[in-house]
Design an enzyme around this catalytic site. Sequence first.
Site, PDB file in Angstrom:
ATOM      1  NE  ARG A 150      32.864  41.247  41.707  1.00  0.00           N
ATOM      2  CZ  ARG A 150      31.777  42.658  40.815  1.00  0.00           C
ATOM      3  NH1 ARG A 150      30.679  41.886  39.859  1.00  0.00           N
ATOM      4  NH2 ARG A 150      32.364  43.400  40.480  1.00  0.00           N
ATOM      5  CE  LYS A 175      32.196  42.732  44.634  1.00  0.00           C
ATOM      6  NZ  LYS A 175      33.493  43.275  45.398  1.00  0.00           N
ATOM      7  CG  HIS A 200      39.644  39.444  41.765  1.00  0.00           C
ATOM      8  ND1 HIS A 200      37.887  39.432  41.704  1.00  0.00           N
ATOM      9  CD2 HIS A 200      39.919  41.079  42.320  1.00  0.00           C
ATOM     10  CE1 HIS A 200      37.986  40.270  41.216  1.00  0.00           C
ATOM     11  NE2 HIS A 200      38.422  41.183  41.273  1.00  0.00           N
ATOM     12  NE  ARG A 210      36.162  41.884  38.003  1.00  0.00           N
ATOM     13  CZ  ARG A 210      35.009  42.215  37.969  1.00  0.00           C
ATOM     14  NH1 ARG A 210      34.420  41.905  36.959  1.00  0.00           N
ATOM     15  NH2 ARG A 210      34.573  43.347  37.786  1.00  0.00           N
ATOM     16  CG  HIS A 233      34.035  48.532  38.153  1.00  0.00           C
ATOM     17  ND1 HIS A 233      35.087  48.636  37.163  1.00  0.00           N
ATOM     18  CD2 HIS A 233      34.420  46.890  38.899  1.00  0.00           C
ATOM     19  CE1 HIS A 233      36.269  47.333  37.110  1.00  0.00           C
ATOM     20  NE2 HIS A 233      35.448  46.700  38.464  1.00  0.00           N
ATOM     21  CE1 TYR A 250      42.651  46.022  35.818  1.00  0.00           C
ATOM     22  CE2 TYR A 250      39.940  47.732  36.244  1.00  0.00           C
ATOM     23  CZ  TYR A 250      41.299  45.865  37.131  1.00  0.00           C
ATOM     24  OH  TYR A 250      40.307  45.456  37.529  1.00  0.00           O
TER      25      TYR A 250
END
Length: 289
Positions: free
Chosen positions: A143, A166, A234, A237, A260, A269
């Site tokens: 990110r 995150k 982004h 990524r 994630h 994806y």
Amino acid sequence: MRALDGASANTLRAYVGDVSTFLAFQAGHRGGPMGLGEIACIAASDMRAWLAAERLRGAGARSVARRLSSVKAFVRWLSEREGFDPTAILSVRAPKFRKPLPRPLPQDAARAVLDNVGAQHPTPWIAIRDLAVVTLLYGCGLRISEGLGLTGADAPLADTLRIRGKGGKERLVPVLPAAREAVDRYIAVCPFDLDADGPLFRGARGGALNPGMIADVMARARMQLGLPSTATPHALRHSFATHLLEAGGDLRAIQELLGHASLSTTQAYTAVDTVHLMDVYTKAHPHGK
């Protein structure tokens, strides 16, 4: 949320705004200030009135769902502390919406972006810096906040980077030689001392590099290359993940590399890859021509 979940300042601001707007609406709708007793008495009809008002304001289904999630989280926390029944609020269903698929760049477009970024800025060290950042985002799947969060202590880059993502979650990310070399070139020409506690990537005056500068670099690149507006930092990524999947990468491994929390996030994806495979099939199969 800040203490237990490591929520970012942006997340906290969004939650505060969502809950404040909700309480302000209910105060007007119910005709009085919203104290604890009033919140405990909110009915399903009050919730439907708020949701309808949000849609009339022009909020999309995705935005309304996020705001409802904020309100539910707040009311769940409050009910646990104060001992009231939150069922009327928690049972409200969010509007359905289709999650948008990631918008990765084709591999040749990603290479073209790297070539373009490295030739943009008239100040050589800044052009080298921009290329280093963009190469790092694409080469490591970071990110923008993670890439610009690196400090002088991370230089020179090792074979792996320890990234705090995150929610404060840490992960190890392999560093490709091309990314390491791009960052090494930047370090060699950067006119500022890259002390261990300071940011690795510097702005023109020596402060921390603003993410908006990299967004501007990508905007110029996509205009010059005729790429869509989705070609953002982004998207690099997204491109990292999709190109790994196209090359036979394992979905679980890609999940770990991206940081994630849920595999379902990474599974988006697979849909992108399926679209790509079907496009190739349609163009290549005799009956598709």
